[in-house]
Design a protein around this motif. Structure first.
Motif, PDB file in Angstrom:
ATOM      1  N   GLN A 133     -33.791  29.930  21.716  1.00 61.33           N
ATOM      2  CA  GLN A 133     -34.595  28.580  21.844  1.00 61.33           C
ATOM      3  C   GLN A 133     -34.478  28.187  20.158  1.00 61.33           C
ATOM      4  N   GLN A 134     -34.897  29.219  19.374  1.00 62.76           N
ATOM      5  CA  GLN A 134     -34.853  28.663  18.045  1.00 62.76           C
ATOM      6  C   GLN A 134     -33.289  28.622  17.515  1.00 62.76           C
ATOM      7  N   ALA A 135     -32.349  29.523  17.877  1.00 65.74           N
ATOM      8  CA  ALA A 135     -30.986  29.312  17.707  1.00 65.74           C
ATOM      9  C   ALA A 135     -30.425  27.792  18.190  1.00 65.74           C
ATOM     10  N   ARG A 136     -30.877  27.349  19.278  1.00 64.00           N
ATOM     11  CA  ARG A 136     -30.161  26.103  19.741  1.00 64.00           C
ATOM     12  C   ARG A 136     -30.989  25.048  19.095  1.00 64.00           C
ATOM     13  N   GLU A 137     -32.209  25.232  18.567  1.00 61.74           N
ATOM     14  CA  GLU A 137     -32.783  24.191  17.776  1.00 61.74           C
ATOM     15  C   GLU A 137     -32.293  24.020  16.274  1.00 61.74           C
ATOM     16  N   THR A 138     -31.992  25.290  15.899  1.00 64.27           N
ATOM     17  CA  THR A 138     -31.649  25.419  14.196  1.00 64.27           C
ATOM     18  C   THR A 138     -29.949  25.365  14.011  1.00 64.27           C
ATOM     19  N   PHE A 139     -29.116  25.837  14.787  1.00 60.29           N
ATOM     20  CA  PHE A 139     -27.988  25.727  14.494  1.00 60.29           C
ATOM     21  C   PHE A 139     -27.116  24.754  15.174  1.00 60.29           C
ATOM     22  N   ALA A 140     -26.561  23.877  14.085  1.00 62.21           N
ATOM     23  CA  ALA A 140     -25.739  22.543  14.701  1.00 62.21           C
ATOM     24  C   ALA A 140     -24.310  23.145  15.239  1.00 62.21           C
ATOM     25  N   ARG A 141     -23.678  24.190  14.417  1.00 61.04           N
ATOM     26  CA  ARG A 141     -22.401  24.513  14.794  1.00 61.04           C
ATOM     27  C   ARG A 141     -22.361  26.103  14.638  1.00 61.04           C
ATOM     28  N   ILE A 142     -22.082  26.835  15.830  1.00 63.89           N
ATOM     29  CA  ILE A 142     -22.155  28.131  16.012  1.00 63.89           C
ATOM     30  C   ILE A 142     -20.558  28.626  16.228  1.00 63.89           C
ATOM     31  N   ALA A 143     -20.104  29.536  15.235  1.00 68.54           N
ATOM     32  CA  ALA A 143     -18.693  29.995  15.504  1.00 68.54           C
ATOM     33  C   ALA A 143     -18.800  31.098  16.545  1.00 68.54           C
ATOM     34  N   VAL A 144     -17.862  31.094  17.343  1.00 69.81           N
ATOM     35  CA  VAL A 144     -17.743  32.073  18.661  1.00 69.81           C
ATOM     36  C   VAL A 144     -16.188  32.211  19.042  1.00 69.81           C
ATOM     37  N   GLY A 145     -15.624  33.392  19.266  1.00 71.19           N
ATOM     38  CA  GLY A 145     -14.748  33.712  19.849  1.00 71.19           C
ATOM     39  C   GLY A 145     -13.956  32.743  21.035  1.00 71.19           C
ATOM     40  N   ARG A 146     -13.152  31.913  20.991  1.00 67.72           N
ATOM     41  CA  ARG A 146     -12.477  31.384  22.188  1.00 67.72           C
ATOM     42  C   ARG A 146     -12.264  32.352  23.237  1.00 67.72           C
ATOM     43  N   GLY A 147     -12.807  32.091  24.629  1.00 71.54           N
ATOM     44  CA  GLY A 147     -12.682  32.870  25.483  1.00 71.54           C
ATOM     45  C   GLY A 147     -13.380  34.307  25.526  1.00 71.54           C
ATOM     46  N   SER A 148     -14.417  34.259  24.619  1.00 68.96           N
ATOM     47  CA  SER A 148     -14.806  35.828  24.473  1.00 68.96           C
ATOM     48  C   SER A 148     -16.323  35.693  25.417  1.00 68.96           C
TER      49      SER A 148
END
Length: 255
Positions: A133-148
């Motif tokens: 929940q804190q991550a959802r409220e804190t980070f505006a953009r989160i890098a993540v591997g496409r299709g991962s």
């Protein structure tokens, strides 16, 4: 004329004999087991990689050794990860590593053997989060591997499309963090540590583990049963004789 007719009859008999022979032997020849298979591999050190030095990462080295013990040769293929998964899903007898076994993928692949367990966390330059929940409220953009599996996890946990910044596996998300283009990176811990050491000495803020899955050697849903059986037994052999653990330590304990 008689001689010609006899000759024709003899040729006809010979052709018939050859056709019958093909009918008898054809199935056994066409059904012969292939000894070479395509292996789709992600560039995700220290898990899997293609290097001129011959190193293929923990999962890559284990897969190659298992194939050698089982009597197979592998043809390495590196394409964007989403495309690799699609090619294996729709193909026949195609292998893929390292693939997280998740409920969303369960029915799409033949799961040959687990190689190792992977923990995932959020990495940030400035903020350590303690909960999703804190991550959802804190980070505006989160890098993540496409299709991962990480991308699947974020979407399942309610992170919005505007928060998720998918990148192609093989690109360098560490640079995205350094340039401020993303606020965080959600990824496997050993992979992130390996990549970060190569680009920066700046300390990272690391969250608790929010996701843990087994990384598998997997195959197409339509996969040769003998191939599956032999590779599964070979991986188990690597586990029992300590080879798998030695491979893991050689990468994770390296300076």
């Amino acid at each position: 004329m008689t001689h010609v007719s006899q000759s024709l009859r003899q040729r006809g008999a010979l052709i018939l004999t050859m056709l019958l022979a093909l009918m008898v032997w054809g199935p056994s020849v066409s059904g012969a087991e292939s000894r070479s298979f395509d292996l789709y591999i992600a560039e995700a050190p220290p898990l899997s990689m293609l290097e001129q030095t011959g190193l293929h990462g923990i999962v890559g080295d284990a897969t190659l050794e298992a194939a050698t013990r089982a009597g197979y040769t592998l043809h390495f293929i590196e394409v964007p990860w989403a495309r690799a998964q699609q090619s294996v899903r729709k193909g026949v007898d195609k292998l893929i590593i390292p693939l997280s076994r998740t409920p969303e993928r369960e029915a799409d692949y033949t799961w040959i053997a687990p190689i190792m367990t992977m923990d995932r966390a959020f990495f940030s330059l400035h903020t350590r989060v303690e909960t999703l929940q804190q991550a959802r409220e804190t980070f505006a953009r989160i890098a993540v591997g496409r299709g991962s599996a990480q991308e699947q996890k974020l979407r399942a946990e309610g992170f919005g499309d505007n928060q998720i910044y998918p990148f192609e596996i093989g690109e360098n998300p560490a640079q995205l963090l350094l340039m401020g283009r993303v606020d965080a990176w959600f990824n496997g811990i050993p992979e992130t540590q390996s990549i970060w050491r190569k680009v920066s000495t700046q300390p990272l803020q690391v969250s608790p583990v929010f996701m843990s899955t087994d990384l598998y050697l997997a195959c197409s849903r339509n996969c040769n049963a003998t191939l599956v059986r032999k590779l599964r037994a070979a991986v188990e052999g690597l586990r029992k004789d300590g080879t798998l653990e030695r491979m893991r330590k050689s990468y994770l304990d390296a300076p």
